[in-house]
Design an enzyme around this catalytic site. Structure first.
Site, PDB file in Angstrom:
ATOM      1  N   HIS A 168     -64.359 -50.730  25.690  1.00  0.00           N
ATOM      2  CA  HIS A 168     -64.584 -50.909  25.078  1.00  0.00           C
ATOM      3  C   HIS A 168     -62.963 -51.221  24.088  1.00  0.00           C
ATOM      4  CE1 HIS A 168     -66.131 -53.008  21.384  1.00  0.00           C
ATOM      5  NE2 HIS A 168     -65.857 -52.608  21.109  1.00  0.00           N
ATOM      6  N   GLU A 169     -62.503 -49.530  23.959  1.00  0.00           N
ATOM      7  CA  GLU A 169     -61.566 -49.091  23.265  1.00  0.00           C
ATOM      8  C   GLU A 169     -60.015 -49.919  23.390  1.00  0.00           C
ATOM      9  OE1 GLU A 169     -61.271 -48.605  19.780  1.00  0.00           O
ATOM     10  OE2 GLU A 169     -63.360 -48.353  20.196  1.00  0.00           O
TER      11      GLU A 169
ATOM     12  N   HIS B 137     -60.046 -53.708  23.006  1.00  0.00           N
ATOM     13  CA  HIS B 137     -59.801 -54.271  20.993  1.00  0.00           C
ATOM     14  C   HIS B 137     -57.603 -53.976  21.191  1.00  0.00           C
ATOM     15  CE1 HIS B 137     -62.281 -54.311  18.806  1.00  0.00           C
ATOM     16  NE2 HIS B 137     -63.295 -52.938  19.486  1.00  0.00           N
TER      17      HIS B 137
END
Length: 103
Positions: free
Chosen positions: A74-75, A78
């Protein structure tokens, strides 16, 4: 300390009030003291800035390996979006360490 770069520190603390900067120095001094350092280093200033901006690290948070892996993906997403987006701020740090009330 000689390794402190005020230019980098200034870029990372845009929008900080005088009270925020006072808090930054106080948190850095506390961290340096607990580590037995004789001066405030760039590393402890970065630690203090992260603590103020994102909250304290929650080292006691129990994260399963599966959750850690999903959070890392997920990170990373980003980070990829930021790298590929024109005009986005440069990435300074990416972490899966829970801070403040997150996760």
């Amino acid at each position: 300390a000689k390794d402190v770069d005020l230019g980098i520190l200034a870029r990372g603390t845009m929008g900080f009030s005088g009270a925020d900067l006072y808090n930054l120095m106080n948190q850095a001094a506390l961290k340096a003291s607990t580590e037995g350092l004789n001066s405030i280093t760039m590393r402890v200033l970065e630690y203090a800035k992260d603590k103020i901006m994102m909250g304290a690290e929650r080292k006691t948070a129990v994260i399963t390996p599966e959750t850690a892996k999903c959070t890392a993906y997920h990170e990373a997403g980003h980070a990829l979006v930021a790298v590929l987006t024109d005009g986005a701020d440069p990435i300074h740090k990416a972490t899966i360490m829970p801070r403040g009330r997150s996760l």
